[in-house]
Each structure stands twice: as structure tokens, then as C-alpha cells.
Motif scaffolding. Sequence first.
Motif, PDB file in Angstrom:
ATOM      1  N   TYR A 156       2.085  11.127   5.279  1.00  0.00           N
ATOM      2  CA  TYR A 156       1.373  10.068   4.606  1.00  0.00           C
ATOM      3  C   TYR A 156       2.159   8.467   4.718  1.00  0.00           C
ATOM      4  O   TYR A 156       1.851   7.559   3.919  1.00  0.00           O
ATOM      5  N   ARG A 157       2.812   8.230   5.771  1.00  0.00           N
ATOM      6  CA  ARG A 157       3.358   6.781   6.221  1.00  0.00           C
ATOM      7  C   ARG A 157       2.476   6.543   7.442  1.00  0.00           C
ATOM      8  O   ARG A 157       2.497   6.907   8.304  1.00  0.00           O
ATOM      9  N   PRO A 158       1.555   5.277   7.324  1.00  0.00           N
ATOM     10  CA  PRO A 158       0.982   4.894   8.231  1.00  0.00           C
ATOM     11  C   PRO A 158       1.866   4.399   9.328  1.00  0.00           C
ATOM     12  O   PRO A 158       2.935   3.990   9.281  1.00  0.00           O
ATOM     13  N   LEU A 159       1.430   4.564  10.656  1.00  0.00           N
ATOM     14  CA  LEU A 159       1.893   4.452  11.892  1.00  0.00           C
ATOM     15  C   LEU A 159       1.444   3.449  12.639  1.00  0.00           C
ATOM     16  O   LEU A 159       0.195   3.307  12.947  1.00  0.00           O
ATOM     17  N   TYR A 160       2.296   2.713  13.141  1.00  0.00           N
ATOM     18  CA  TYR A 160       2.176   1.429  14.167  1.00  0.00           C
ATOM     19  C   TYR A 160       2.794   1.181  15.492  1.00  0.00           C
ATOM     20  O   TYR A 160       4.029   1.962  15.479  1.00  0.00           O
ATOM     21  N   PRO A 216      14.786  -3.849  10.598  1.00  0.00           N
ATOM     22  CA  PRO A 216      14.808  -3.384   9.142  1.00  0.00           C
ATOM     23  C   PRO A 216      14.834  -4.469   8.053  1.00  0.00           C
ATOM     24  O   PRO A 216      14.374  -4.453   6.824  1.00  0.00           O
ATOM     25  N   THR A 217      15.149  -5.952   8.590  1.00  0.00           N
ATOM     26  CA  THR A 217      15.182  -6.822   7.658  1.00  0.00           C
ATOM     27  C   THR A 217      13.825  -7.165   7.475  1.00  0.00           C
ATOM     28  O   THR A 217      13.565  -7.817   6.434  1.00  0.00           O
ATOM     29  N   GLN A 218      12.859  -7.045   8.279  1.00  0.00           N
ATOM     30  CA  GLN A 218      11.372  -7.164   7.946  1.00  0.00           C
ATOM     31  C   GLN A 218      10.732  -6.000   7.485  1.00  0.00           C
ATOM     32  O   GLN A 218       9.449  -5.937   7.472  1.00  0.00           O
ATOM     33  N   LEU A 219      11.435  -4.912   7.218  1.00  0.00           N
ATOM     34  CA  LEU A 219      10.945  -3.735   6.785  1.00  0.00           C
ATOM     35  C   LEU A 219      10.426  -2.940   7.556  1.00  0.00           C
ATOM     36  O   LEU A 219       9.362  -1.988   7.256  1.00  0.00           O
ATOM     37  N   TRP A 220      10.390  -3.090   8.860  1.00  0.00           N
ATOM     38  CA  TRP A 220       9.993  -1.968  10.021  1.00  0.00           C
ATOM     39  C   TRP A 220      10.995  -1.277  10.419  1.00  0.00           C
ATOM     40  O   TRP A 220      11.709  -1.848  10.914  1.00  0.00           O
ATOM     41  N   ARG A 221      10.467  -0.314  10.632  1.00  0.00           N
ATOM     42  CA  ARG A 221      11.533   1.201  10.852  1.00  0.00           C
ATOM     43  C   ARG A 221      10.913   2.065  12.087  1.00  0.00           C
ATOM     44  O   ARG A 221       9.521   2.233  11.973  1.00  0.00           O
ATOM     45  N   GLY A 234       0.773   6.084   0.427  1.00  0.00           N
ATOM     46  CA  GLY A 234       0.306   7.110   1.243  1.00  0.00           C
ATOM     47  C   GLY A 234      -1.058   7.299   1.519  1.00  0.00           C
ATOM     48  O   GLY A 234      -1.453   8.233   2.143  1.00  0.00           O
ATOM     49  N   THR A 235      -1.821   6.376   0.941  1.00  0.00           N
ATOM     50  CA  THR A 235      -3.346   6.170   1.171  1.00  0.00           C
ATOM     51  C   THR A 235      -3.810   5.028   1.902  1.00  0.00           C
ATOM     52  O   THR A 235      -4.984   4.923   2.036  1.00  0.00           O
ATOM     53  N   ALA A 236      -3.019   3.990   2.135  1.00  0.00           N
ATOM     54  CA  ALA A 236      -3.585   2.753   2.355  1.00  0.00           C
ATOM     55  C   ALA A 236      -2.292   2.205   3.307  1.00  0.00           C
ATOM     56  O   ALA A 236      -0.970   2.333   3.193  1.00  0.00           O
ATOM     57  N   SER A 237      -3.021   0.940   4.211  1.00  0.00           N
ATOM     58  CA  SER A 237      -2.143   0.311   5.086  1.00  0.00           C
ATOM     59  C   SER A 237      -1.986  -0.950   4.480  1.00  0.00           C
ATOM     60  O   SER A 237      -2.932  -1.615   4.002  1.00  0.00           O
ATOM     61  N   THR A 238      -0.798  -1.536   4.480  1.00  0.00           N
ATOM     62  CA  THR A 238      -0.474  -3.169   3.959  1.00  0.00           C
ATOM     63  C   THR A 238      -0.604  -3.875   5.046  1.00  0.00           C
ATOM     64  O   THR A 238      -0.367  -5.264   4.799  1.00  0.00           O
ATOM     65  N   CYS A 239      -0.617  -3.522   6.333  1.00  0.00           N
ATOM     66  CA  CYS A 239      -0.366  -4.389   7.487  1.00  0.00           C
ATOM     67  C   CYS A 239      -1.841  -4.637   7.962  1.00  0.00           C
ATOM     68  O   CYS A 239      -2.541  -4.065   8.750  1.00  0.00           O
ATOM     69  N   ASP A 240      -2.469  -5.738   7.558  1.00  0.00           N
ATOM     70  CA  ASP A 240      -3.959  -6.237   8.185  1.00  0.00           C
ATOM     71  C   ASP A 240      -3.597  -7.553   8.625  1.00  0.00           C
ATOM     72  O   ASP A 240      -2.793  -8.296   8.788  1.00  0.00           O
ATOM     73  N   ALA A 241      -4.867  -7.891   8.997  1.00  0.00           N
ATOM     74  CA  ALA A 241      -5.310  -9.352   9.892  1.00  0.00           C
ATOM     75  C   ALA A 241      -4.208  -9.626  10.921  1.00  0.00           C
ATOM     76  O   ALA A 241      -4.019  -8.784  11.839  1.00  0.00           O
ATOM     77  N   THR A 272       7.197   2.611  11.030  1.00  0.00           N
ATOM     78  CA  THR A 272       6.538   2.408   9.746  1.00  0.00           C
ATOM     79  C   THR A 272       6.951   1.378   9.096  1.00  0.00           C
ATOM     80  O   THR A 272       7.927   0.574   9.297  1.00  0.00           O
ATOM     81  N   PHE A 273       6.241   0.928   8.037  1.00  0.00           N
ATOM     82  CA  PHE A 273       6.288  -0.461   7.074  1.00  0.00           C
ATOM     83  C   PHE A 273       6.831   0.135   6.031  1.00  0.00           C
ATOM     84  O   PHE A 273       5.876   0.792   5.251  1.00  0.00           O
ATOM     85  N   GLU A 274       7.733  -0.365   5.504  1.00  0.00           N
ATOM     86  CA  GLU A 274       8.371  -0.066   4.142  1.00  0.00           C
ATOM     87  C   GLU A 274       7.436  -0.371   2.991  1.00  0.00           C
ATOM     88  O   GLU A 274       7.539   0.180   1.772  1.00  0.00           O
TER      89      GLU A 274
END
Length: 145
Positions: free
Chosen positions: A115-119, A135-140, A71-78, A64-66
Motif C-alpha cells: 500500500y505504499r506507491p512506488l516511484y 530522506p531529507t525530502q522524504l524519499w526513501r 495507502g490508496t492515493a499518491s501525493t506526487c502529482d504534476a 516510496t514517498f513519506e
Amino acid sequence: MFRTMMIAAALLATAETAFAGGHGGGHEASAPPPAAKQEGPPAKAIIGKHGPILVDLKGMTLYTFERDTSGTASTCDAKCAETRPPLTAPDNAVATGDFTVITRGDGKKMWAYRYRPLYTSQLDSSPGDVNGNDPTQLWRIARPY
């Protein structure tokens, strides 16, 4: 004798209809059409050396990305989505249990857990790897709780 045979034949025909569930003797009802197959969850929980984690159906660790807070969108694009591919969902996917479907900015669907997008992560090369945990880059690591 002929009369006895006719009565026996009539009784036999009546019994056949009764045993056929009232549908008439010997005529089978057509089977109902098969129900649409409901896909199961897109991921599963396992317990590994890093505790309980969510993995995709191939066994690859999910993250997941912090910054995904709506809960309705992903901020990890491009470029982000190139190194952190989203757990894609088919266009006709429907929510199941704790798994929901999110529409990305590019219009494609992806799975979310509670509601947490999965990658997944390009840093993982085999099932059970957790090299994408940062975690320093907000990926858990996605956890099943």
C-alpha cells in the motif's frame, strides 16, 4: 473363422473406446481455451551494495514517498511526477502478492508495495543507482520488508 474375426473386431472396438477414456474411439476432446495470462509482480527484490531493495523489471531502483500515507492515493502529482515517475500499471492490472494497484488523481493506475506507491527517479541513470534516495525530502529506497 468368419465368426472369430467378427468377435475379435468387436472386442477391439470395445477396447479402443475403453482406452480412449470413454470418449468414443478415435475422437479427441477439444482442448479447453487457454486461461488468461496472469501478469507477475511488477517489481522484484535484489540484494545490492545498499542491502535488499525493490527494483522495477528493468532493474531501476524504486522509491516510496513519506507523504503517501493513505495507502490508496499518491501525493506526487504534476511537477513531482515528472522527476519521480510513478511505476505505472496497465488499466487492467490486478493486485498480486504484496503489490496493489492505486488510481492516481489523473485517473492513471500505478503500483504500490504494501500500500505504499512506488516511484522511479530521474536522478538514476542505470540499474542499481540509488541517487533518488533523499530522506531529507522524504524519499526513501523501497525495501522488500
